[in-house]
Design a protein around this motif. Structure first.
Motif, PDB file in Angstrom:
ATOM      1  N   LEU A  74       0.823  -1.205   0.000  1.00  0.00           N
ATOM      2  CA  LEU A  74       0.000   0.000   0.000  1.00  0.00           C
ATOM      3  C   LEU A  74       0.862   1.263   0.000  1.00  0.00           C
ATOM      4  N   ALA A  75       1.933   1.232   0.771  1.00  0.00           N
ATOM      5  CA  ALA A  75       2.841   2.379   0.826  1.00  0.00           C
ATOM      6  C   ALA A  75       3.429   2.662  -0.563  1.00  0.00           C
ATOM      7  N   ASN A  76       3.748   1.598  -1.301  1.00  0.00           N
ATOM      8  CA  ASN A  76       4.276   1.772  -2.659  1.00  0.00           C
ATOM      9  C   ASN A  76       3.226   2.393  -3.583  1.00  0.00           C
ATOM     10  N   ILE A  77       1.970   1.924  -3.460  1.00  0.00           N
ATOM     11  CA  ILE A  77       0.881   2.479  -4.273  1.00  0.00           C
ATOM     12  C   ILE A  77       0.695   3.962  -3.969  1.00  0.00           C
ATOM     13  N   LEU A  78       0.696   4.296  -2.678  1.00  0.00           N
ATOM     14  CA  LEU A  78       0.470   5.687  -2.260  1.00  0.00           C
ATOM     15  C   LEU A  78       1.648   6.580  -2.667  1.00  0.00           C
ATOM     16  N   ALA A  79       2.857   6.060  -2.514  1.00  0.00           N
ATOM     17  CA  ALA A  79       4.039   6.839  -2.882  1.00  0.00           C
ATOM     18  C   ALA A  79       4.049   7.126  -4.381  1.00  0.00           C
ATOM     19  N   ALA A  80       3.610   6.137  -5.166  1.00  0.00           N
ATOM     20  CA  ALA A  80       3.542   6.342  -6.614  1.00  0.00           C
ATOM     21  C   ALA A  80       2.532   7.421  -6.972  1.00  0.00           C
ATOM     22  N   GLY A  81       1.551   7.618  -6.103  1.00  0.00           N
ATOM     23  CA  GLY A  81       0.556   8.663  -6.306  1.00  0.00           C
ATOM     24  C   GLY A  81       0.934   9.971  -5.627  1.00  0.00           C
ATOM     25  N   ASN A  82       2.205  10.080  -5.220  1.00  0.00           N
ATOM     26  CA  ASN A  82       2.736  11.302  -4.588  1.00  0.00           C
ATOM     27  C   ASN A  82       2.017  11.659  -3.295  1.00  0.00           C
ATOM     28  N   VAL A  83       1.582  10.623  -2.560  1.00  0.00           N
ATOM     29  CA  VAL A  83       0.926  10.853  -1.266  1.00  0.00           C
ATOM     30  C   VAL A  83       2.000  10.975  -0.187  1.00  0.00           C
ATOM     31  N   LEU A  84       1.966  12.065   0.549  1.00  0.00           N
ATOM     32  CA  LEU A  84       2.925  12.278   1.621  1.00  0.00           C
ATOM     33  C   LEU A  84       2.633  11.337   2.793  1.00  0.00           C
ATOM     34  N   ASP A  85       3.700  10.975   3.525  1.00  0.00           N
ATOM     35  CA  ASP A  85       3.567  10.096   4.693  1.00  0.00           C
ATOM     36  C   ASP A  85       2.883   8.779   4.306  1.00  0.00           C
ATOM     37  N   ALA A  86       3.298   8.229   3.166  1.00  0.00           N
ATOM     38  CA  ALA A  86       2.619   7.062   2.591  1.00  0.00           C
ATOM     39  C   ALA A  86       2.600   5.867   3.522  1.00  0.00           C
ATOM     40  N   ARG A  87       3.684   5.610   4.229  1.00  0.00           N
ATOM     41  CA  ARG A  87       3.736   4.417   5.072  1.00  0.00           C
ATOM     42  C   ARG A  87       2.760   4.502   6.236  1.00  0.00           C
ATOM     43  N   ASN A  88       2.685   5.658   6.883  1.00  0.00           N
ATOM     44  CA  ASN A  88       1.756   5.805   8.008  1.00  0.00           C
ATOM     45  C   ASN A  88       0.303   5.707   7.539  1.00  0.00           C
ATOM     46  N   ILE A  89       0.009   6.278   6.382  1.00  0.00           N
ATOM     47  CA  ILE A  89      -1.352   6.201   5.848  1.00  0.00           C
ATOM     48  C   ILE A  89      -1.678   4.757   5.463  1.00  0.00           C
ATOM     49  N   ALA A  90      -0.692   4.059   4.879  1.00  0.00           N
ATOM     50  CA  ALA A  90      -0.892   2.651   4.532  1.00  0.00           C
ATOM     51  C   ALA A  90      -1.178   1.827   5.780  1.00  0.00           C
ATOM     52  N   ASN A  91      -0.461   2.107   6.841  1.00  0.00           N
ATOM     53  CA  ASN A  91      -0.681   1.398   8.105  1.00  0.00           C
ATOM     54  C   ASN A  91      -2.084   1.678   8.639  1.00  0.00           C
ATOM     55  N   GLN A  92      -2.521   2.925   8.544  1.00  0.00           N
ATOM     56  CA  GLN A  92      -3.854   3.303   9.016  1.00  0.00           C
ATOM     57  C   GLN A  92      -4.944   2.586   8.209  1.00  0.00           C
TER      58      GLN A  92
ATOM     59  N   ALA B 239      -7.094   8.318  -1.345  1.00  0.00           N
ATOM     60  CA  ALA B 239      -8.241   7.681  -2.003  1.00  0.00           C
ATOM     61  C   ALA B 239      -8.067   7.681  -3.512  1.00  0.00           C
ATOM     62  N   ASN B 240      -7.595   8.791  -4.061  1.00  0.00           N
ATOM     63  CA  ASN B 240      -7.376   8.886  -5.506  1.00  0.00           C
ATOM     64  C   ASN B 240      -6.298   7.903  -5.966  1.00  0.00           C
ATOM     65  N   ALA B 241      -5.241   7.769  -5.183  1.00  0.00           N
ATOM     66  CA  ALA B 241      -4.135   6.881  -5.551  1.00  0.00           C
ATOM     67  C   ALA B 241      -4.575   5.421  -5.560  1.00  0.00           C
ATOM     68  N   VAL B 242      -5.297   5.012  -4.527  1.00  0.00           N
ATOM     69  CA  VAL B 242      -5.763   3.627  -4.448  1.00  0.00           C
ATOM     70  C   VAL B 242      -6.792   3.354  -5.539  1.00  0.00           C
ATOM     71  N   HIS B 243      -7.674   4.320  -5.763  1.00  0.00           N
ATOM     72  CA  HIS B 243      -8.711   4.148  -6.778  1.00  0.00           C
ATOM     73  C   HIS B 243      -8.097   4.064  -8.177  1.00  0.00           C
ATOM     74  N   ALA B 244      -7.069   4.857  -8.434  1.00  0.00           N
ATOM     75  CA  ALA B 244      -6.391   4.813  -9.730  1.00  0.00           C
ATOM     76  C   ALA B 244      -5.716   3.458  -9.931  1.00  0.00           C
ATOM     77  N   PHE B 245      -5.115   2.944  -8.870  1.00  0.00           N
ATOM     78  CA  PHE B 245      -4.495   1.625  -8.958  1.00  0.00           C
ATOM     79  C   PHE B 245      -5.544   0.557  -9.243  1.00  0.00           C
ATOM     80  N   ARG B 246      -6.699   0.664  -8.592  1.00  0.00           N
ATOM     81  CA  ARG B 246      -7.783  -0.302  -8.818  1.00  0.00           C
ATOM     82  C   ARG B 246      -8.256  -0.264 -10.270  1.00  0.00           C
ATOM     83  N   ARG B 247      -8.443   0.939 -10.808  1.00  0.00           N
ATOM     84  CA  ARG B 247      -8.887   1.060 -12.197  1.00  0.00           C
ATOM     85  C   ARG B 247      -7.879   0.428 -13.156  1.00  0.00           C
ATOM     86  N   THR B 248      -6.596   0.659 -12.905  1.00  0.00           N
ATOM     87  CA  THR B 248      -5.555   0.087 -13.750  1.00  0.00           C
ATOM     88  C   THR B 248      -5.557  -1.432 -13.666  1.00  0.00           C
ATOM     89  N   MET B 249      -5.685  -1.961 -12.451  1.00  0.00           N
ATOM     90  CA  MET B 249      -5.713  -3.406 -12.247  1.00  0.00           C
ATOM     91  C   MET B 249      -6.902  -4.042 -12.962  1.00  0.00           C
TER      92      MET B 249
END
Length: 203
Positions: free
Chosen positions: A13-31, A59-69
């Motif tokens: 999840l942290a990798n997905i969020l980081a690819a979407g330029n989400v700051l603090d990706a690891r903590n958000i992934a953990n949450q 939300a946008n980063a995860v949703h974009a990954f879902r659409r691509t998948m």
């Protein structure tokens, strides 16, 4: 979910969020992992829920990954005899329908080579989605299909078919026979598993 699985979930999840330029990706992934669960649960979660927990960017980063998948899975099905690799078809259906909080029916239409032509979607409520056999048959003839497959989800998590699921499937099978259409299966998606009416001898 074990500690090891949770750690892997956070990493992916942290990798997905980081690819979407989400700051603090690891903590958000953990949450997200704590609040929602497994990686597949997070990816399947409605965008609104993701936004409430982790903010719009995540939300946008995860949703974009879902659409691509989903696009990749859908393209993979379009170029093959889908029943030669039933696992790929089931993976696509499960990815499409798992994690939803309302019922949705998808009708997949196939040509004479069992390649996917198109799919239709019927939105429903928390415990029912409309399906009319006559309309399904009409649509199959309209797109030149020789076969079709139903798939829908049970938001309760239990994929066991209801009496309504069984009766409407039988009605569709009977209506399809009049036009030499094959109903390949009716699949119900639950929380972790899917139920195949064909595999259980209900078709």
């Amino acid at each position: 979910m074990s500690m090891g699985q949770a750690t892997q979930c956070v990493e992916h999840l942290a990798n997905i969020l980081a690819a979407g330029n989400v700051l603090d990706a690891r903590n958000i992934a953990n949450q997200l992992t704590i609040e929602i669960g497994t990686l597949s649960d997070v990816i399947a979660a409605p965008k609104g829920r993701l936004k409430r927990i982790a903010g719009e960017g995540a939300a946008n980063a995860v949703h974009a990954f879902r659409r691509t998948m989903l696009y990749a899975l859908r393209v993979g099905l379009s170029a093959r005899h889908v029943f030669d690799d039933r696992r790929a078809l089931d993976t696509y259906i499960q990815a499409r329908l798992s994690g939803r909080n309302s019922e949705q029916v998808r009708v997949l239409f196939f040509d004479s080579r069992n390649q996917l032509i198109c799919e239709d979607v019927n939105e429903g409520t928390i415990d029912i989605a409309p399906l009319f056999p006559r309309e399904v048959v009409r649509r199959a003839l309209e797109v030149g299909a020789t076969g079709l497959m139903l798939a829908h989800n049970h938001p309760s998590g239990d994929p066991s078919p209801s009496s309504s699921d069984t009766s409407i499937t039988r009605a569709l099978v009977n209506a399809s026979k009049l036009f030499d259409l094959t109903v390949h299966d009716h699949v119900i998606v639950g929380a972790r598993t899917i139920f195949s009416m064909k595999a259980k001898g209900l078709l």
